[in-house]
Design a protein around this motif. Structure first.
Motif, PDB file in Angstrom:
ATOM      1  N   GLU A  79      -4.567   0.559  -4.977  1.00  7.76           N
ATOM      2  CA  GLU A  79      -5.286   1.829  -4.900  1.00  7.76           C
ATOM      3  C   GLU A  79      -6.501   1.714  -3.994  1.00  7.76           C
ATOM      4  N   GLY A  80      -7.029   2.860  -3.588  1.00  2.55           N
ATOM      5  CA  GLY A  80      -8.291   2.896  -2.867  1.00  2.55           C
ATOM      6  C   GLY A  80      -8.172   2.840  -1.359  1.00  2.55           C
ATOM      7  N   SER A  81      -7.055   3.270  -0.815  1.00  2.00           N
ATOM      8  CA  SER A  81      -6.870   3.249   0.627  1.00  2.00           C
ATOM      9  C   SER A  81      -6.226   4.559   1.062  1.00  2.00           C
ATOM     10  N   ALA A  82      -6.432   4.914   2.314  1.00  2.87           N
ATOM     11  CA  ALA A  82      -5.785   6.111   2.858  1.00  2.87           C
ATOM     12  C   ALA A  82      -4.283   5.895   3.003  1.00  2.87           C
ATOM     13  N   LEU A  83      -3.844   4.648   2.995  1.00  3.96           N
ATOM     14  CA  LEU A  83      -2.427   4.328   3.142  1.00  3.96           C
ATOM     15  C   LEU A  83      -1.671   4.345   1.811  1.00  3.96           C
ATOM     16  N   THR A  84      -2.375   4.464   0.716  1.00  2.77           N
ATOM     17  CA  THR A  84      -1.763   4.394  -0.607  1.00  2.77           C
ATOM     18  C   THR A  84      -0.814   5.569  -0.812  1.00  2.77           C
ATOM     19  N   ASP A  85       0.377   5.270  -1.301  1.00  2.00           N
ATOM     20  CA  ASP A  85       1.414   6.254  -1.610  1.00  2.00           C
ATOM     21  C   ASP A  85       1.867   7.065  -0.398  1.00  2.00           C
ATOM     22  N   GLU A  86       1.840   6.467   0.775  1.00  2.00           N
ATOM     23  CA  GLU A  86       2.341   7.125   1.980  1.00  2.00           C
ATOM     24  C   GLU A  86       3.679   6.492   2.352  1.00  2.00           C
ATOM     25  N   ARG A  87       4.712   7.317   2.456  1.00  2.00           N
ATOM     26  CA  ARG A  87       6.059   6.805   2.739  1.00  2.00           C
ATOM     27  C   ARG A  87       6.160   6.141   4.103  1.00  2.00           C
ATOM     28  N   LEU A  88       5.370   6.625   5.053  1.00  2.00           N
ATOM     29  CA  LEU A  88       5.402   6.034   6.393  1.00  2.00           C
ATOM     30  C   LEU A  88       5.094   4.545   6.342  1.00  2.00           C
ATOM     31  N   TRP A  89       4.074   4.162   5.589  1.00  2.00           N
ATOM     32  CA  TRP A  89       3.668   2.753   5.520  1.00  2.00           C
ATOM     33  C   TRP A  89       4.635   1.945   4.676  1.00  2.00           C
ATOM     34  N   ALA A  90       5.264   2.590   3.697  1.00  2.00           N
ATOM     35  CA  ALA A  90       6.277   1.889   2.903  1.00  2.00           C
ATOM     36  C   ALA A  90       7.519   1.591   3.743  1.00  2.00           C
ATOM     37  N   ALA A  91       7.777   2.392   4.765  1.00  2.06           N
ATOM     38  CA  ALA A  91       8.919   2.160   5.645  1.00  2.06           C
ATOM     39  C   ALA A  91       8.556   1.266   6.823  1.00  2.06           C
ATOM     40  N   ALA A  92       7.347   1.411   7.346  1.00  2.00           N
ATOM     41  CA  ALA A  92       6.926   0.625   8.508  1.00  2.00           C
ATOM     42  C   ALA A  92       6.652  -0.831   8.130  1.00  2.00           C
ATOM     43  N   GLY A  93       6.202  -1.079   6.920  1.00  2.00           N
ATOM     44  CA  GLY A  93       5.870  -2.427   6.485  1.00  2.00           C
ATOM     45  C   GLY A  93       7.010  -3.414   6.603  1.00  2.00           C
ATOM     46  N   PRO A  94       8.183  -3.114   6.037  1.00  2.00           N
ATOM     47  CA  PRO A  94       9.305  -4.057   6.160  1.00  2.00           C
ATOM     48  C   PRO A  94       9.752  -4.282   7.601  1.00  2.00           C
ATOM     49  N   VAL A  95       9.632  -3.266   8.437  1.00  2.00           N
ATOM     50  CA  VAL A  95       9.994  -3.429   9.848  1.00  2.00           C
ATOM     51  C   VAL A  95       9.057  -4.429  10.509  1.00  2.00           C
ATOM     52  N   LEU A 103       0.828  -1.205   0.000  1.00  2.00           N
ATOM     53  CA  LEU A 103       0.000   0.000   0.000  1.00  2.00           C
ATOM     54  C   LEU A 103       0.863   1.255   0.000  1.00  2.00           C
ATOM     55  N   GLY A 104       1.895   1.267   0.823  1.00  2.00           N
ATOM     56  CA  GLY A 104       2.754   2.440   0.904  1.00  2.00           C
ATOM     57  C   GLY A 104       3.496   2.738  -0.375  1.00  2.00           C
ATOM     58  N   LEU A 105       3.809   1.716  -1.134  1.00  2.00           N
ATOM     59  CA  LEU A 105       4.494   1.912  -2.412  1.00  2.00           C
ATOM     60  C   LEU A 105       3.526   2.279  -3.533  1.00  2.00           C
ATOM     61  N   GLY A 106       2.232   2.191  -3.270  1.00  2.00           N
ATOM     62  CA  GLY A 106       1.230   2.616  -4.253  1.00  2.00           C
ATOM     63  C   GLY A 106       0.803   1.555  -5.234  1.00  2.00           C
TER      64      GLY A 106
END
Length: 63
Positions: free
Chosen positions: A29-45, A23-26
């Motif tokens: 589609e269709g979520s508030a988390l889409t294209d958000e860098r925070l979720w792209a960084a938190a996901g792998p952690v 979701l963070g990487l985009g």
């Protein structure tokens, strides 16, 4: 019943972390988390935490 909680939590964390990463990487589609860098960084952690929990769960199951 040893290790089942760690295995369950670990698997849930891996799936949730992967979803957050995608979701963070985009890619989805269709979520508030889409294209958000925070979720792209938190996901792998979260995925790494889940893998550690899975590893400890597997060790507990072998004993």
């Amino acid at each position: 019943m040893r290790g089942w909680l760690r295995l369950t939590v670990g698997l849930l964390a891996v799936v949730l972390g992967a979803l957050w990463t995608v979701l963070g990487l985009g890619y989805v589609e269709g979520s508030a988390l889409t294209d958000e860098r925070l979720w792209a960084a938190a996901g792998p952690v979260v995925v790494l935490i889940g893998l550690v929990a899975l590893w400890f769960g597997m060790r507990a199951r072998r004993r």
